[in-house]
Design an enzyme around this catalytic site. Sequence first.
Site, PDB file in Angstrom:
ATOM      1  N   SER A 110       0.793  -1.223   0.000  1.00  0.00           N
ATOM      2  CA  SER A 110       0.000   0.000   0.000  1.00  0.00           C
ATOM      3  C   SER A 110       0.827   1.275   0.000  1.00  0.00           C
ATOM      4  O   SER A 110       1.586   1.505  -0.926  1.00  0.00           O
ATOM      5  CB  SER A 110      -0.956  -0.039   1.190  1.00  0.00           C
ATOM      6  OG  SER A 110      -1.868   1.023   1.102  1.00  0.00           O
ATOM      7  N   HIS A 111       0.697   2.092   1.055  1.00  0.00           N
ATOM      8  CA  HIS A 111       1.357   3.397   1.069  1.00  0.00           C
ATOM      9  C   HIS A 111       2.848   3.299   1.410  1.00  0.00           C
ATOM     10  O   HIS A 111       3.533   4.319   1.441  1.00  0.00           O
ATOM     11  CB  HIS A 111       0.652   4.309   2.066  1.00  0.00           C
ATOM     12  CG  HIS A 111       0.746   3.796   3.477  1.00  0.00           C
ATOM     13  ND1 HIS A 111      -0.013   2.740   3.918  1.00  0.00           N
ATOM     14  CD2 HIS A 111       1.531   4.168   4.511  1.00  0.00           C
ATOM     15  CE1 HIS A 111       0.289   2.500   5.185  1.00  0.00           C
ATOM     16  NE2 HIS A 111       1.224   3.352   5.566  1.00  0.00           N
ATOM     17  N   ASP A 274      -2.655   6.525  -3.346  1.00  0.00           N
ATOM     18  CA  ASP A 274      -1.495   5.819  -2.797  1.00  0.00           C
ATOM     19  C   ASP A 274      -1.078   4.619  -3.645  1.00  0.00           C
ATOM     20  O   ASP A 274      -1.612   4.390  -4.728  1.00  0.00           O
ATOM     21  CB  ASP A 274      -1.769   5.397  -1.351  1.00  0.00           C
ATOM     22  CG  ASP A 274      -2.710   4.208  -1.260  1.00  0.00           C
ATOM     23  OD1 ASP A 274      -3.551   4.061  -2.165  1.00  0.00           O
ATOM     24  OD2 ASP A 274      -2.604   3.434  -0.289  1.00  0.00           O
ATOM     25  N   ASP A 276      -1.576   1.391  -3.696  1.00  0.00           N
ATOM     26  CA  ASP A 276      -2.544   0.412  -4.205  1.00  0.00           C
ATOM     27  C   ASP A 276      -3.887   1.041  -4.548  1.00  0.00           C
ATOM     28  O   ASP A 276      -4.853   0.326  -4.819  1.00  0.00           O
ATOM     29  CB  ASP A 276      -2.722  -0.725  -3.201  1.00  0.00           C
ATOM     30  CG  ASP A 276      -3.279  -0.257  -1.871  1.00  0.00           C
ATOM     31  OD1 ASP A 276      -3.074   0.920  -1.523  1.00  0.00           O
ATOM     32  OD2 ASP A 276      -3.913  -1.069  -1.172  1.00  0.00           O
ATOM     33  N   ASP A 278      -6.160   2.781  -2.818  1.00  0.00           N
ATOM     34  CA  ASP A 278      -7.334   2.853  -1.945  1.00  0.00           C
ATOM     35  C   ASP A 278      -7.394   4.149  -1.141  1.00  0.00           C
ATOM     36  O   ASP A 278      -8.416   4.461  -0.544  1.00  0.00           O
ATOM     37  CB  ASP A 278      -7.453   1.610  -1.037  1.00  0.00           C
ATOM     38  CG  ASP A 278      -6.219   1.357  -0.202  1.00  0.00           C
ATOM     39  OD1 ASP A 278      -5.269   2.155  -0.273  1.00  0.00           O
ATOM     40  OD2 ASP A 278      -6.216   0.339   0.522  1.00  0.00           O
ATOM     41  N   ARG A 279      -6.303   4.914  -1.120  1.00  0.00           N
ATOM     42  CA  ARG A 279      -6.334   6.185  -0.383  1.00  0.00           C
ATOM     43  C   ARG A 279      -6.473   7.361  -1.329  1.00  0.00           C
ATOM     44  O   ARG A 279      -6.086   7.274  -2.495  1.00  0.00           O
ATOM     45  CB  ARG A 279      -5.032   6.397   0.392  1.00  0.00           C
ATOM     46  CG  ARG A 279      -4.810   5.414   1.466  1.00  0.00           C
ATOM     47  CD  ARG A 279      -3.571   5.813   2.232  1.00  0.00           C
ATOM     48  NE  ARG A 279      -3.326   4.840   3.278  1.00  0.00           N
ATOM     49  CZ  ARG A 279      -2.620   5.074   4.366  1.00  0.00           C
ATOM     50  NH1 ARG A 279      -2.055   6.259   4.533  1.00  0.00           N
ATOM     51  NH2 ARG A 279      -2.444   4.137   5.267  1.00  0.00           N
ATOM     52  N   LYS A 373     -11.530   0.712   0.946  1.00  0.00           N
ATOM     53  CA  LYS A 373     -11.531   2.135   0.675  1.00  0.00           C
ATOM     54  C   LYS A 373     -11.131   2.334  -0.785  1.00  0.00           C
ATOM     55  O   LYS A 373     -10.518   1.461  -1.386  1.00  0.00           O
ATOM     56  CB  LYS A 373     -10.624   2.886   1.641  1.00  0.00           C
ATOM     57  CG  LYS A 373      -9.184   2.407   1.748  1.00  0.00           C
ATOM     58  CD  LYS A 373      -8.521   3.101   2.939  1.00  0.00           C
ATOM     59  CE  LYS A 373      -7.035   2.794   3.057  1.00  0.00           C
ATOM     60  NZ  LYS A 373      -6.760   1.537   3.763  1.00  0.00           N
TER      61      LYS A 373
HETATM   62  C1  VG1 Z   1      -2.621   2.751   8.471  1.00  0.00           C
HETATM   63  C2  VG1 Z   1      -3.766   3.718   8.699  1.00  0.00           C
HETATM   64  C3  VG1 Z   1      -5.089   2.978   8.665  1.00  0.00           C
HETATM   65  C4  VG1 Z   1      -5.207   2.233   7.331  1.00  0.00           C
HETATM   66  C5  VG1 Z   1      -4.006   1.330   7.141  1.00  0.00           C
HETATM   67  C6  VG1 Z   1      -3.997   0.652   5.799  1.00  0.00           C
HETATM   68  O1  VG1 Z   1      -2.585   1.801   9.507  1.00  0.00           O
HETATM   69  O2  VG1 Z   1      -3.616   4.389   9.918  1.00  0.00           O
HETATM   70  O3  VG1 Z   1      -6.126   3.893   8.834  1.00  0.00           O
HETATM   71  O4  VG1 Z   1      -6.377   1.465   7.308  1.00  0.00           O
HETATM   72  O5  VG1 Z   1      -2.802   2.087   7.230  1.00  0.00           O
HETATM   73  O6  VG1 Z   1      -4.037   1.586   4.762  1.00  0.00           O
HETATM   74  P1  VG1 Z   1      -1.565   1.901  10.750  1.00  0.00           P
HETATM   75  O7  VG1 Z   1      -1.780   0.651  11.517  1.00  0.00           O
HETATM   76  O8  VG1 Z   1      -0.187   2.042  10.174  1.00  0.00           O
HETATM   77  O9  VG1 Z   1      -1.950   3.142  11.495  1.00  0.00           O
HETATM   78  V1  VG1 Z   1      -3.276   1.222   3.314  1.00  0.00           V
HETATM   79  O10 VG1 Z   1      -3.669   2.402   2.244  1.00  0.00           O
HETATM   80  O11 VG1 Z   1      -1.760   0.969   3.805  1.00  0.00           O
HETATM   81  O12 VG1 Z   1      -4.003  -0.290   2.856  1.00  0.00           O
HETATM   82 CO    CO Z   2      -3.480   1.723   0.368  1.00  0.00          CO
END
Ligand code: VG1
Ligand code: CO
Length: 540
Positions: A110-111, A274, A276, A278-279, A373
């Site tokens: 993801s991010h 981001d 993948d 979803d953000r 998302k």
């Molecule tokens: C983070 C965010 C959370 C989100 C998760 C996955 O998690 O705070 O809100 O759902 O990333 O997003 P954490 O545990 O690091 O706070 V993504 O776009 O990485 O699938």
């Molecule tokens: Co993501």
Amino acid sequence: MTTISTQPIAGQKPGTSGLRKKTPVFMGPHYLENFVQAIFDVVGAQGKTFVLGGDGRYFNDRAAQVILRMAAANGAARVIIGQGAILSTPAASHLIRLNRTDGGIIMSASHNPGGPTEDFGVKFNMPNGGPAPEAVTEAMYKRTTEISEYHIVESQDVNLSVIGRSQLGDMIVDVVDPVADYALLMESLFDFPAIAAMFKGGFRMRMDSMCAVTGPYAVEILEKRLGAAPGTCINATPLPDFGGMHPDPNPTWAKALMDEMFSANAPDFGAASDGDGDRNMVVGAGIYVSPSDSLAVLAANAHLAPGYKAGLKGVARSMPTSAAVDRVAVSLGIASYETPTGWKFFGNLLDAGRATICGEESFGTGSDHVREKDGLWAILLWLNILAVRQQSVAAILAEHWAKFGRNYYSRHDFEAIASDKADAMIAGLRAKLPNLPGEAVEGLYVQAADDFAYADPVDGSISKAQGVRILFEDGSRIVLRLSGTGTEGATLRLYLERYAEGPDGLDLDPQDALAPVIRAAHALAGIEGYIGRVTPDVIT
Ligand code: VG1
Ligand code: CO
């Protein structure tokens, strides 16, 4: 079919969103294979159909071939895979639902940055299209601790560059266009002619895909179908290392977009997504929209889009997300839910028809159209609202705050902290909680303090220790929790909120408005004492 003997590898525990590790760890002997076998052992593969795709980061293509061979060896009947092994997370969620499959595997961290020395990840989504709930990820983790063999077929690579059907052992592989079905879904939800007319009238937008997966989706939908000017989409070719960018759409990492949106000749609307897809981050000319405010504005205006004209059944937000959307829910007379961090907690509410729109402060918003998302969905809903209201982003926000008041909000991240220090700090704070109510800190009176626990209203499952929250008498709030998506040390997330009713005081800089809350947080948690830092790495 070959059965390979293996041994458990420590640490294959999925976090907030799947298993994420440094790429070389994932590429290590049996690492990917053990985890994928654990997935199949838990959900069963015999005769099943799965969706497979990823965000295109380094190792995506190799991992896809391994997962295909293992799916075939484990008896899967069919895998639907995006061309080039590419699928955004929301597009994967949609394909799982559209084809009524038995779930899907998404390859993404993801991010988190990608590349040979950065991060890789794997997550499993259920037949409803949503991330596996805690009970399932826990079972997968348990399976990794006792695994002794995995199954794989010996074969050449499947050609994933051409759309069409092929065979791998007894398994069918359907390579599909990653964008087509998703674009149709978006067309079914939003007023494309109205948005196209707005672009035709000279509306200018900048969409920064950060060299990650949404590039092809954004070009197809925004430029080709909606007629946004060519070049509206930048960084639109997914690259294995995201071009060296950190594909996390926030003011720090999407700085070029922020600079443009705050420049003299700024476009009317800016957005980024981001790794993948979803953000989302949305920005108006000269104004940043905090994700919590974006969620509230989208909920208040969703009925302006065809897909939501019947209104919303309810809304849900993660606990650290600001309460701005709760105020909208009250005014709409609908339910609002507060869940732990992570999209997997929204699935039951969406399936049960209790919530239509959900969101997180971490730039995630989505609805019941999929079970993830969805970055482009949020961007398109904003565009639909802008096309109908014919106002600037700044004017829409100002009207929103005038009506509902403003929940000043910010998140401060302290990254790469030694895990033992972060754990000690949270433990210290937890120990203090019972004595905090009634105490005064920085002129704020503590009303309540707890460690957030969630009882799922649909299946009754309980999730404990989801974040420490300290609530003050004036409605201000502090939340602290440790990230569950990082791959190095610990990341402390400090969430800060303060409500201003208006009409005065609605135009402050959030960091100024929150100053006493920030001081109180540092005083209560002793952040400097534990981790030796006062200044966060990232402020959103
Ligand atoms: C983070 C965010 C959370 C989100 C998760 C996955 O998690 O705070 O809100 O759902 O990333 O997003 P954490 O545990 O690091 O706070 V993504 O776009 O990485 O699938
Ligand atoms: Co993501």
